[in-house]
Design a protein around this motif. Structure first.
Motif, PDB file in Angstrom:
ATOM      1  N   UNK A 157       0.779  -1.344  -0.177  1.00  0.00           N
ATOM      2  CA  UNK A 157      -0.248  -0.273  -0.185  1.00  0.00           C
ATOM      3  C   UNK A 157       0.848   1.579   0.242  1.00  0.00           C
ATOM      4  N   UNK A 158       1.570   1.272   0.755  1.00  0.00           N
ATOM      5  CA  UNK A 158       2.322   2.259   0.592  1.00  0.00           C
ATOM      6  C   UNK A 158       3.706   2.950  -0.337  1.00  0.00           C
ATOM      7  N   UNK A 159       4.312   1.775  -1.153  1.00  0.00           N
ATOM      8  CA  UNK A 159       4.689   1.901  -2.715  1.00  0.00           C
ATOM      9  C   UNK A 159       3.645   2.292  -3.689  1.00  0.00           C
ATOM     10  N   UNK A 160       2.324   1.551  -3.123  1.00  0.00           N
ATOM     11  CA  UNK A 160       1.728   2.275  -4.287  1.00  0.00           C
ATOM     12  C   UNK A 160       1.213   3.434  -4.370  1.00  0.00           C
ATOM     13  N   UNK A 161       0.982   4.344  -3.151  1.00  0.00           N
ATOM     14  CA  UNK A 161       1.191   5.793  -2.964  1.00  0.00           C
ATOM     15  C   UNK A 161       1.747   6.324  -3.235  1.00  0.00           C
ATOM     16  N   UNK A 162       3.233   5.599  -2.748  1.00  0.00           N
ATOM     17  CA  UNK A 162       4.570   6.548  -2.885  1.00  0.00           C
ATOM     18  C   UNK A 162       4.880   6.940  -4.345  1.00  0.00           C
ATOM     19  N   UNK A 200      19.320   7.090  -1.761  1.00  0.00           N
ATOM     20  CA  UNK A 200      19.015   6.472  -0.667  1.00  0.00           C
ATOM     21  C   UNK A 200      17.569   5.440  -0.532  1.00  0.00           C
ATOM     22  N   UNK A 201      17.950   4.681  -0.076  1.00  0.00           N
ATOM     23  CA  UNK A 201      16.813   4.046  -1.288  1.00  0.00           C
ATOM     24  C   UNK A 201      15.707   2.794   0.673  1.00  0.00           C
ATOM     25  N   UNK A 202      14.517   3.475   0.405  1.00  0.00           N
ATOM     26  CA  UNK A 202      13.744   2.676   1.774  1.00  0.00           C
ATOM     27  C   UNK A 202      12.700   1.798   1.441  1.00  0.00           C
ATOM     28  N   UNK A 203      13.174   0.661   2.715  1.00  0.00           N
ATOM     29  CA  UNK A 203      12.923  -0.445   2.175  1.00  0.00           C
ATOM     30  C   UNK A 203      11.165  -0.919   2.883  1.00  0.00           C
ATOM     31  N   UNK A 204      10.633   1.003   3.513  1.00  0.00           N
ATOM     32  CA  UNK A 204       9.273   0.417   4.215  1.00  0.00           C
ATOM     33  C   UNK A 204       8.029   1.240   2.856  1.00  0.00           C
ATOM     34  N   UNK A 205       8.903   1.627   2.272  1.00  0.00           N
ATOM     35  CA  UNK A 205       7.484   2.275   0.665  1.00  0.00           C
ATOM     36  C   UNK A 205       8.491   1.999  -0.920  1.00  0.00           C
ATOM     37  N   UNK A 206       9.704   1.749  -0.722  1.00  0.00           N
ATOM     38  CA  UNK A 206      10.273   1.232  -2.053  1.00  0.00           C
ATOM     39  C   UNK A 206      10.929   3.140  -2.836  1.00  0.00           C
ATOM     40  N   UNK A 207      10.653   4.473  -2.331  1.00  0.00           N
ATOM     41  CA  UNK A 207      10.753   5.647  -2.128  1.00  0.00           C
ATOM     42  C   UNK A 207      12.659   5.335  -2.349  1.00  0.00           C
ATOM     43  N   UNK A 208      12.876   6.134  -3.264  1.00  0.00           N
ATOM     44  CA  UNK A 208      14.698   5.969  -3.715  1.00  0.00           C
ATOM     45  C   UNK A 208      15.049   8.132  -3.314  1.00  0.00           C
ATOM     46  N   UNK A 209      15.320   8.567  -2.928  1.00  0.00           N
ATOM     47  CA  UNK A 209      16.044   9.755  -2.612  1.00  0.00           C
ATOM     48  C   UNK A 209      17.257  10.463  -2.846  1.00  0.00           C
ATOM     49  N   UNK A 210      17.782  11.631  -2.966  1.00  0.00           N
ATOM     50  CA  UNK A 210      18.637  12.460  -3.854  1.00  0.00           C
ATOM     51  C   UNK A 210      19.158  12.640  -1.730  1.00  0.00           C
ATOM     52  N   UNK A 211      20.577  12.527  -1.726  1.00  0.00           N
ATOM     53  CA  UNK A 211      20.746  12.400  -0.336  1.00  0.00           C
ATOM     54  C   UNK A 211      22.109  13.386  -0.311  1.00  0.00           C
TER      55      UNK A 211
END
Length: 294
Positions: A157-162, A200-211
């Motif tokens: 669900x989180x990945x779908x909304x993410x 960075x990759x989030x294992x909870x929602x699958x999002x990838x963001x710059x840092x």
């Protein structure tokens, strides 16, 4: 007309096969998670979610470090939690046969309406832990095992909304080492071969963001001293970022050029030998996953 998903499933099969070839020592772990990864991605494609209320975010609060999930509900009572958990049970049965009795008890409880699953998914962290403990006692299932199954459903669900939220926050400033969507710390970092930026990759929602590459995502320590990269000599693309300030590490794919042939959750599973090495050096992971604590 039903969408043909065989191509997507085949792609993930191939991604897992390649990871097994790269890291045959981690084959048992990769094979255990294979049914879950394939089922999760199938459900991700099939799932239709309502957006109620419509997504809203305060850009000033967001840019100050308040993630989307703290401004807008991403897990709703009306989401199809029971259907998702039921759909995941066969994958757990196949990949984790030791859970068979627990899964049978869980499936029976769902059939009898014993569990109000939405209470778990819409609750805060303390409330979730209390529910897991209570349900574990009622069903004679270890609480972490129930959490493993339920969190796999929330990931979908989180990945779908993410995926939709990522488009809406694109261009907004975010300088935190935790996920701008769900607020979790990363399980994996990626440094590209040509650009050299860190994502960075989030294992909870699958999002990838710059840092930033010169700041610790966990404690925000910045400086040349106290931060380092641990590299595997024979595999220079496999590394771990370490911070002496917080004693945390982050598994990293270093200067990779084949991201289109990877799934970052699968890559993290293939790199658990780095988790073992770093924990033997008394570093802790930035976030606990279902596979990185020994």
């Amino acid at each position: 007309m039903m969408k043909d998903r065989s191509g997507s499933i085949r792609r993930f099969e191939e991604i897992i096969d390649r990871e097994v070839e790269r890291h045959p020592h981690n084959q048992p772990l990769l094979e255990a998670f294979r049914p879950l990864i394939l089922t999760r991605n199938r459900l991700l494609e099939e799932l239709e979610l309502e957006e109620n209320p419509p997504f809203q975010i305060d850009e000033i609060r967001f840019q100050g470090g308040v993630p989307a999930i703290e401004q807008h509900p991403l897990l709703l009572e009306s989401d199809p939690w029971e259907d998702l958990v039921r759909s995941l049970i066969p994958a757990f049965q196949k990949g984790f046969p030791d859970l068979k009795e627990d899964l049978d008890r869980l499936e029976k409880a769902l059939s009898e309406g014993v569990l109000a699953l939405s209470d778990y998914f819409t609750g805060n962290r303390d409330g979730q832990q209390n529910l897991l403990s209570a349900w574990g006692g009622t069903l004679s299932i270890a609480a972490p095992r129930i959490g493993f199954i339920l969190n796999s459903a929330s990931r979908i669900v989180l990945e779908k909304r993410a995926l939709k939220i990522a488009e809406r926050i694109q261009g907004l400033k975010w300088e935190k080492g935790y996920c701008p969507i769900c607020g979790s710390f990363p399980s994996l970092a990626v440094i590209g071969e040509k650009i050299g930026e860190r994502r960075l990759h989030c294992s909870r929602c699958g999002h990838l963001w710059r840092f930033s590459r010169v700041v610790c995502p966990y404690c925000e320590y910045e400086g040349q001293e106290g931060m380092d990269f641990f590299l595997i000599e024979e595999r220079p693309q496999e590394a771990a970022f370490t911070c002496d300030s917080c004693q945390r590490y982050l598994v990293t794919l270093y200067r990779v050029s084949d991201l289109h042939d990877r799934d970052l959750d699968v890559s993290a599973l293939g790199l658990t030998h780095i988790d073992v090495i770093m924990q033997e050096k008394n570093f802790a992971p930035m976030t606990v996953t279902d596979w990185n604590v020994f």
